[in-house]
Design an enzyme around this catalytic site. Structure first.
Site, PDB file in Angstrom:
ATOM      1  CB  ALA A 101      -1.007   0.044   1.163  1.00 36.21           C
ATOM      2  CB  ALA A 102       4.462   2.008  -0.273  1.00 38.91           C
ATOM      3  N   GLY A 103       2.419   2.491  -2.607  1.00 38.44           N
ATOM      4  CA  GLY A 103       2.026   3.186  -3.842  1.00 38.44           C
ATOM      5  C   GLY A 103       0.661   3.852  -3.694  1.00 38.44           C
ATOM      6  CG  ASP A 104      -2.605   1.428  -2.859  1.00 36.79           C
ATOM      7  OD1 ASP A 104      -2.469   1.459  -4.100  1.00 36.79           O
ATOM      8  OD2 ASP A 104      -2.799   0.381  -2.219  1.00 36.79           O
TER       9      ASP A 104
HETATM   10  O1  RIB Z   1      -1.881  -2.052  -2.861  1.00 37.15           O
HETATM   11  C1  RIB Z   1      -2.228  -2.852  -1.766  1.00 37.15           C
HETATM   12  C2  RIB Z   1      -3.591  -3.437  -1.938  1.00 37.15           C
HETATM   13  O2  RIB Z   1      -3.593  -4.303  -3.058  1.00 37.15           O
HETATM   14  C3  RIB Z   1      -4.063  -4.284  -0.786  1.00 37.15           C
HETATM   15  O3  RIB Z   1      -4.726  -3.521   0.187  1.00 37.15           O
HETATM   16  C4  RIB Z   1      -4.906  -5.351  -1.449  1.00 37.15           C
HETATM   17  O4  RIB Z   1      -6.246  -5.314  -1.102  1.00 37.15           O
HETATM   18  C5  RIB Z   1      -4.704  -5.168  -2.950  1.00 37.15           C
HETATM   19  O5  RIB Z   1      -5.759  -4.537  -3.567  1.00 37.15           O
END
Ligand code: RIB
Length: 294
Positions: free
Chosen positions: A236-239
């Site tokens: 989730a770093a990219g998110d």
């Molecule tokens: O980028 C991380 C995410 O990728 C996770 O939270 C998982 O659900 C997937 O969608």
């Protein structure tokens, strides 16, 4: 302004494993937790934590009321999250001792978006509002076209990466966000150079090498450094970068400053285990930036 995000909502099943599983191997995890995740909702949580107004458009199953409660708890508008007759999406997230991950997703309700709900959600959107998109839901093309018709900016995170998916939204994307590997895959798939992509703005994140912004039309470029930290979980770093970047732009920051904000938030995220729940607050990011002046 408002950030609209058509994005996935997953139940993340996170396993800390001694190494990422090999073909044919049965592996015992060292620990296991569940939590809210999905690239889409992680980005909404990041943007809302950064202080922007966020409307999340998505879907869960009847088993997903807990997710809507948690999303609302971040101050995100949940009125356009549909409950459908399919299981909530979920992800199996394996994380190794170096913080690297391998993820399997089951889309479930994320593939049951409804066009009327999408149109309703964006009916009050105005010029300058932002639509965030990733590649974990249906209706990406329709959402991008609706947003452009309303004069909105469209930020597309090309993850999980698929050349066909990027190609289908490219003409309606105003800012394409990719990591280095994705950018190389895209250029190979489209047989083009980064500087020739038909999109007004491109950002490529490069881990410890920071992030590059490029305007392929004018040739203008900018760079933001990354912050050196010891990673325990890169999931989730990219998110986190994407959500904070969008919020920075929404709040009127220059693209360089928005990238620095995103980099700082992502740097904090990788020092913590987990996905949505591990995304830092704006106050934490501001303190980090003060302590790590560049
Ligand atoms: O980028 C991380 C995410 O990728 C996770 O939270 C998982 O659900 C997937 O969608």
């Amino acid at each position: 302004m408002t950030i609209y995000n058509l994005g996935s909502i997953n139940a993340d099943h996170i396993y800390n494993v001694p190494h990422l599983p090999r073909p044919g191997e049965t592996l015992a995890a060292n620990s296991f937790v569940t939590g809210l995740g999905g690239k889409g909702i992680n980005q909404s949580v990041a943007a809302a934590s950064a202080g922007s107004k966020v409307v999340h458009i998505g879907a869960v199953g009847v088993d997903g009321a807990w997710a809507i409660d948690q999303i609302a708890g971040y101050g995100i508008d949940t009125q356009y999250i549909n409950t459908v007759d399919t299981a909530t999406g979920h992800a199996i997230v394996n994380v190794d001792p170096d913080g690297e991950n391998a993820i399997v997703i089951f889309s479930g309700a994320n593939n049951c978006q409804h066009i009327d709900q999408l149109t309703n959600a964006m009916r009050d959107a105005v010029v300058g509002d932002i639509l965030l998109l990733q590649n974990e839901t249906t209706l990406q093309v329709q959402a991008a076209k609706t947003a452009r018709a309303r004069g909105m900016k469209v930020i597309y995170s090309a993850a999980p990466f698929c050349v066909k998916a990027v190609r289908s939204v490219l003409e309606d994307t105003t800012l394409l966000l990719m990591n280095k590997v994705e950018s190389e895959q895209l250029c190979a798939g489209l047989e083009t150079e980064l500087g020739d992509l038909p999109v007004p703005e491109v950002i490529v994140t490069k881990g410890s090498d920071g992030a590059d912004w490029l305007n392929p039309v004018t040739g203008e470029a900018a760079h933001a450094v990354s912050f050196p930290v010891t990673a325990v979980d890169t999931t989730a770093a990219g998110d986190t970068f994407a959500g904070y970047l969008a919020a920075g732009l929404d709040q009127g920051l220059s693209v360089e400053d928005a990238m620095i904000l995103g980099s700082a938030a992502a740097a904090i995220k990788v020092t913590r285990k987990g996905t949505a729940a591990a995304i830092p607050t704006r106050a934490e990011v501001d303190v980090f930036l003060k302590q790590n002046r560049i």
